[in-house]
Design a protein around this motif. Structure first.
Motif, short mmCIF file in Angstrom:
data_model
loop_
_atom_site.label_atom_id
_atom_site.label_comp_id
_atom_site.label_asym_id
_atom_site.label_seq_id
_atom_site.Cartn_x
_atom_site.Cartn_y
_atom_site.Cartn_z
N ASP A 164 0.83 -1.20 0.00
CA ASP A 164 0.00 0.00 0.00
C ASP A 164 0.86 1.26 0.00
O ASP A 164 0.59 2.22 -0.72
CB ASP A 164 -0.92 0.01 1.23
CG ASP A 164 -1.98 -1.08 1.17
OD1 ASP A 164 -2.41 -1.43 0.06
OD2 ASP A 164 -2.36 -1.59 2.25
N ALA B 94 -8.97 9.37 -2.06
CA ALA B 94 -10.06 8.88 -2.90
C ALA B 94 -9.55 7.92 -3.96
O ALA B 94 -10.22 6.93 -4.31
CB ALA B 94 -10.78 10.05 -3.55
N THR C 53 -6.88 5.94 -3.79
CA THR C 53 -6.27 4.72 -3.24
C THR C 53 -7.18 3.97 -2.26
O THR C 53 -6.87 2.84 -1.88
CB THR C 53 -4.96 5.04 -2.54
OG1 THR C 53 -5.20 5.99 -1.47
CG2 THR C 53 -3.95 5.63 -3.51
N GLY C 54 -8.27 4.62 -1.84
CA GLY C 54 -9.14 3.98 -0.86
C GLY C 54 -8.60 4.02 0.55
O GLY C 54 -9.07 3.26 1.42
N MET C 55 -7.63 4.86 0.82
CA MET C 55 -7.05 5.00 2.15
C MET C 55 -7.52 6.29 2.78
O MET C 55 -8.13 7.14 2.12
CB MET C 55 -5.52 4.95 2.06
CG MET C 55 -5.00 3.66 1.43
SD MET C 55 -3.24 3.70 1.01
CE MET C 55 -2.53 3.85 2.63
N SER C 56 -7.24 6.48 4.07
CA SER C 56 -7.67 7.68 4.77
C SER C 56 -6.69 8.83 4.48
O SER C 56 -5.53 8.61 4.13
CB SER C 56 -7.74 7.43 6.27
OG SER C 56 -6.45 7.21 6.80
#
Length: 363
Positions: free
Chosen positions: A95, A121, A123-126
């Motif tokens: 990741d 947005a 990468t789907g991470m915070s």
């Protein structure tokens, strides 16, 4: 009569285990905790009791007992710390690599650079995870710097000439960095400046009233930091010639004068050339084109701008010129030279590295 305690099982180590333990003790890069645990096992393997090992190493008996038992149960593997309790790691190395590659090699569809929000947005991470990764790898997509490489065909020769004057100035000579700070504006704010208060910075209106301009001709003495300055309302060869005459008057007659200056057309007009022929002690050294960073007087101009001009309020050109003259006089009472440290070879190597990066950038 006291009863004897429980019998402690003997501890023995193989030759291979002893070699590893002794290596951990001797190696400078070994963590101190691991080195101490290795000493505990080695001392215990010599037949010393827990109390004796505790005394010899200056540690608690319970510490000796713990690591002795760990070695008996698990061997060398028992010398390392147990996994820490808590929530398992959610962000994998893959990741992290994905975020770094995306940051360095891609741009978002609707912007010129990534933000934590857009990268999160994509990468789907915070956002906080993206921020931590960027900080860890010193990535700052929101920041940008400018640069320009000189295309002067005599770039190398000019760099060596100017830097040579900085690092090894000639004897019986004065080295002066010369330039003009043109179009200095006398600006008056449209509304009064509000002074600084506790918790509130100084505030000024964003708009202003122009009252005219002036030009500062300056010669920065490399050795001492003193400055010869002259203010003129216009910026022509005639004003530059007057400034050269002022320099000639203020520099002792027995010294040669080496002037470091840029390639502005005013410095090369027939009028100036004729004046130089009549004053052979003056020697001109031109910086490469697009290389104002090589002229130390630019550093002095930055001091003037930051400390006097940037936040100054002047209702007339006369007021502006009075402030500049006062600042110049104050500077010359306590001059501070700027010490040049990089050699010509170091500069040229750095430029070569930039050229290599540009040729490999794909743009």
């Amino acid at each position: 009569m006291s009863r004897p305690g429980p019998k402690i099982p003997p501890l023995s180590v193989t030759d291979a285990q002893r070699a590893v333990l002794e290596g951990w003790v001797r190696r400078r890069s070994t963590a101190q905790a691991l080195a101490l645990r290795s000493r505990i096992v080695l001392e215990s393997a010599e037949g010393h009791s827990i109390a004796e090992v505790s005394r010899r190493l200056g540690i608690a008996s319970e510490t000796v007992r713990t690591w002795r038992r760990r070695f008996l149960d698990r061997g060398l593997e028992g010398m390392h710390d147990e996994p820490r309790p808590g929530v398992p790691r959610k962000i994998t190395d893959a990741d992290v690599e994905r975020v770094i590659v995306k940051t360095l090699e891609e741009t978002p569809k609707n912007a010129t650079h990534w933000s934590t929000r857009s990268m999160a947005a994509a990468t789907g991470m915070s956002q906080s995870a993206i921020s931590r990764i960027w900080r860890a790898f010193a990535l700052a997509p929101h920041r940008s710097q400018t640069f320009k490489l000189s295309t002067d065909p005599l770039f190398i020769d000019k760099v060596r000439d100017v830097v040579g004057l900085y690092l090894d100035p000639p004897e019986k000579a004065l080295v002066l960095c010369v330039d003009e700070k043109s179009q200095i504006q006398a600006l008056d704010r449209s509304q009064p400046v509000l002074p600084m208060m506790p918790g509130v910075p100084e505030r000024r209106s964003h708009d202003y009233v122009r009252a005219g301009t002036t030009t500062l001709f300056a010669a920065f003495e490399v050795a001492t930091g003193k400055v010869i300055g002259s203010l003129h309302r216009r910026h022509r060869a005639a004003e530059f010639k007057k400034f050269l005459a002022k320099v000639d008057k203020e520099v002792p007659a027995d010294l040669h004068v080496h002037l470091i200056l840029d390639n502005y057309a005013t410095h090369k007009t027939p009028v100036v050339k004729k004046w130089l022929l009549a004053h052979p002690r003056f020697h001109l050294h031109f910086t490469p084109t697009s290389s104002s960073w090589l002229n130390l007087v630019e550093r002095w101009f930055a001091e003037l701008t930051q400390k006097k001009l940037k936040r100054g309020v002047h209702r007339s050109v006369q007021a502006l010129e009075r402030d500049i003259r006062a600042w110049l006089a104050d500077w010359n009472e306590h001059p501070r030279p700027f010490v040049w440290t990089k050699t010509a070879d170091e500069i040229l190597d750095r430029v070569a590295a930039y050229c290599h990066r540009i040729s490999d950038s794909g743009h």
